[in-house]
Design a protein around this motif. Sequence first.
Motif, PDB file in Angstrom:
ATOM      1  N   LEU A 138       0.863  -1.176   0.000  1.00 43.99           N
ATOM      2  CA  LEU A 138       0.000   0.000   0.000  1.00 43.99           C
ATOM      3  C   LEU A 138       0.899   1.224   0.000  1.00 43.99           C
ATOM      4  N   MET A 139       0.702   2.117  -0.977  1.00 45.64           N
ATOM      5  CA  MET A 139       1.513   3.334  -1.091  1.00 45.64           C
ATOM      6  C   MET A 139       0.654   4.548  -0.776  1.00 45.64           C
ATOM      7  N   ASP A 140       0.961   5.212   0.320  1.00 48.73           N
ATOM      8  CA  ASP A 140       0.259   6.424   0.709  1.00 48.73           C
ATOM      9  C   ASP A 140       1.022   7.607   0.141  1.00 48.73           C
ATOM     10  N   ASN A 141       0.540   8.153  -0.959  1.00 50.83           N
ATOM     11  CA  ASN A 141       1.247   9.238  -1.628  1.00 50.83           C
ATOM     12  C   ASN A 141       0.935  10.607  -1.040  1.00 50.83           C
ATOM     13  N   HIS A 142       0.228  10.621   0.086  1.00 53.80           N
ATOM     14  CA  HIS A 142       0.033  11.865   0.843  1.00 53.80           C
ATOM     15  C   HIS A 142       1.124  12.007   1.895  1.00 53.80           C
ATOM     16  N   THR A 143       1.362  10.938   2.646  1.00 55.70           N
ATOM     17  CA  THR A 143       2.419  10.970   3.672  1.00 55.70           C
ATOM     18  C   THR A 143       3.749  10.452   3.134  1.00 55.70           C
ATOM     19  N   ASN A 144       3.750   9.953   1.888  1.00 53.41           N
ATOM     20  CA  ASN A 144       4.945   9.383   1.256  1.00 53.41           C
ATOM     21  C   ASN A 144       5.506   8.204   2.049  1.00 53.41           C
ATOM     22  N   LYS A 145       4.603   7.352   2.506  1.00 53.00           N
ATOM     23  CA  LYS A 145       4.996   6.145   3.231  1.00 53.00           C
ATOM     24  C   LYS A 145       4.281   4.942   2.629  1.00 53.00           C
ATOM     25  N   SER A 146       4.934   3.795   2.711  1.00 53.34           N
ATOM     26  CA  SER A 146       4.351   2.556   2.204  1.00 53.34           C
ATOM     27  C   SER A 146       4.218   1.543   3.324  1.00 53.34           C
ATOM     28  N   ARG A 147       3.256   0.618   3.151  1.00 55.50           N
ATOM     29  CA  ARG A 147       3.033  -0.444   4.130  1.00 55.50           C
ATOM     30  C   ARG A 147       2.857  -1.761   3.397  1.00 55.50           C
ATOM     31  N   ILE A 148       3.505  -2.795   3.916  1.00 53.00           N
ATOM     32  CA  ILE A 148       3.301  -4.142   3.391  1.00 53.00           C
ATOM     33  C   ILE A 148       1.966  -4.666   3.903  1.00 53.00           C
ATOM     34  N   ILE A 149       1.172  -5.227   2.997  1.00 47.49           N
ATOM     35  CA  ILE A 149      -0.149  -5.738   3.357  1.00 47.49           C
ATOM     36  C   ILE A 149      -0.318  -7.150   2.785  1.00 47.49           C
ATOM     37  N   PRO A 150      -1.176  -7.975   3.391  1.00 46.26           N
ATOM     38  CA  PRO A 150      -1.442  -9.301   2.823  1.00 46.26           C
ATOM     39  C   PRO A 150      -2.239  -9.187   1.527  1.00 46.26           C
ATOM     40  N   ASN A 151      -2.138 -10.193   0.695  1.00 46.55           N
ATOM     41  CA  ASN A 151      -2.856 -10.166  -0.582  1.00 46.55           C
ATOM     42  C   ASN A 151      -4.370 -10.177  -0.400  1.00 46.55           C
ATOM     43  N   ASP A 152      -4.845 -10.765   0.693  1.00 51.41           N
ATOM     44  CA  ASP A 152      -6.285 -10.724   0.980  1.00 51.41           C
ATOM     45  C   ASP A 152      -6.754  -9.285   1.197  1.00 51.41           C
ATOM     46  N   PHE A 153      -5.909  -8.501   1.854  1.00 49.39           N
ATOM     47  CA  PHE A 153      -6.261  -7.096   2.076  1.00 49.39           C
ATOM     48  C   PHE A 153      -6.248  -6.325   0.752  1.00 49.39           C
ATOM     49  N   PHE A 154      -5.303  -6.658  -0.130  1.00 48.30           N
ATOM     50  CA  PHE A 154      -5.290  -6.052  -1.469  1.00 48.30           C
ATOM     51  C   PHE A 154      -6.596  -6.356  -2.208  1.00 48.30           C
ATOM     52  N   GLU A 155      -7.049  -7.606  -2.116  1.00 52.41           N
ATOM     53  CA  GLU A 155      -8.291  -7.998  -2.781  1.00 52.41           C
ATOM     54  C   GLU A 155      -9.481  -7.250  -2.186  1.00 52.41           C
ATOM     55  N   PHE A 156      -9.464  -7.098  -0.872  1.00 55.25           N
ATOM     56  CA  PHE A 156     -10.504  -6.342  -0.170  1.00 55.25           C
ATOM     57  C   PHE A 156     -10.551  -4.893  -0.668  1.00 55.25           C
ATOM     58  N   CYS A 157      -9.387  -4.252  -0.755  1.00 47.76           N
ATOM     59  CA  CYS A 157      -9.329  -2.862  -1.211  1.00 47.76           C
ATOM     60  C   CYS A 157      -9.711  -2.725  -2.688  1.00 47.76           C
ATOM     61  N   SER A 158      -9.389  -3.745  -3.477  1.00 45.92           N
ATOM     62  CA  SER A 158      -9.770  -3.728  -4.892  1.00 45.92           C
ATOM     63  C   SER A 158     -11.285  -3.729  -5.038  1.00 45.92           C
ATOM     64  N   LEU A 159     -11.972  -4.471  -4.177  1.00 47.71           N
ATOM     65  CA  LEU A 159     -13.441  -4.479  -4.192  1.00 47.71           C
ATOM     66  C   LEU A 159     -13.990  -3.103  -3.835  1.00 47.71           C
ATOM     67  N   LEU A 160     -13.390  -2.469  -2.834  1.00 44.63           N
ATOM     68  CA  LEU A 160     -13.846  -1.141  -2.424  1.00 44.63           C
ATOM     69  C   LEU A 160     -13.650  -0.132  -3.553  1.00 44.63           C
ATOM     70  N   LYS A 161     -12.495  -0.190  -4.204  1.00 40.86           N
ATOM     71  CA  LYS A 161     -12.221   0.738  -5.299  1.00 40.86           C
ATOM     72  C   LYS A 161     -13.152   0.499  -6.490  1.00 40.86           C
ATOM     73  N   ALA A 162     -13.638  -0.744  -6.628  1.00 41.76           N
ATOM     74  CA  ALA A 162     -14.565  -1.071  -7.714  1.00 41.76           C
ATOM     75  C   ALA A 162     -16.010  -0.720  -7.368  1.00 41.76           C
ATOM     76  N   LYS A 163     -16.184   0.007  -6.272  1.00 44.12           N
ATOM     77  CA  LYS A 163     -17.502   0.472  -5.835  1.00 44.12           C
ATOM     78  C   LYS A 163     -18.425  -0.692  -5.435  1.00 44.12           C
ATOM     79  N   THR A 164     -17.873  -1.569  -4.612  1.00 42.94           N
ATOM     80  CA  THR A 164     -18.657  -2.661  -4.037  1.00 42.94           C
ATOM     81  C   THR A 164     -19.162  -2.216  -2.677  1.00 42.94           C
TER      82      THR A 164
END
Length: 342
Positions: free
Chosen positions: A21-47
Amino acid sequence: MIYFKIFSNIFFAKGFKRSLLMDNHTNKSRIIPNDFFEFCSLLKAKTNKEEVYKYFQLKNRHIIDEYFHFLIENDFGFFCNEDEFDRFPEIETKYVSPNVISNSVIELNQNGIYNRLNSILSQLENLGCNYLSIIFYDKIQSTDIDKVIELVDCYHMKSLELTIPYEESLENYILNSIGSKMNSLTRINLTSSPTDNFREADNIVLFDIFYTEEIINSFKNCGKVNKKHFYTNLEKTLEAKCFNSCLNKKISINIEGNICNCPGFKTNDSYGNINEKRLIDVIENTNFKDIWKIKKDEIEVCKDCEFRYVCTDCRAFIEDESNLFSKPLKCKYNPYEALWND
């Protein structure tokens, strides 16, 4: 229905084993599990929220609640209705720069450097170059530093980085004589130093100083991929998604005066000599720019790495010299195991 809007300056990169996860406001990144990536992808797809629960099955509801809490706690987004969701469009993920050249690397020695450097800087300014790195492999005098800075400051460079061999007298001069002067200098790398150290810019010395014990006598020392050099920034993230994260809009001049994409490339990869050719002619009349388009999503192994948008690529030193899309030779990270093989 309730939706969750992730802020548009939050980017993601899915890796083989985990994601980033890349936060381009604070310029910091965080390692996340792939399940969390899938979760965020659903949110971004307006689920909507209830559909997200169903997707991950109701028995995992407590995990999804933790995911929502994490996003809220770190200010990565907000709950909203459908109308509010649509009011916040995504950032267009394309990289546009008005500069023909944005950055340049020049290797110099003391033999006739200044008359040649003046001509080079004039050409770079006309190309829109903002970031300049000048490298000396041989020991130089304090007067050489003054002359280079004075010359560069005649042009509109945003940043000058110098790499020079360490000498105690030279370090004292840097700290006591030029440290507080306002100029384009943003960083000095002192090679062959007694110890590895880093001095961050402050009110006394207005630029960073990086000390390394490493003896650097050629550009073959470059190309090392290290997590200490990872950098989260919206402009660099967009550039890495669209172009090569090292060579895009870069032009270099090696110690012999040969014009190339990078001083690390072999001599036969050059496009002529600066004493005979203009930089603009090299850029416009050759395939010089082809390598700018090789992005991390196309490079072997890198395309499966979660760090690919915060990492700097290297095409000069690659594992398979016959394949320009080969993994960087000096990268010791294995995305398939999520391990650094130091």
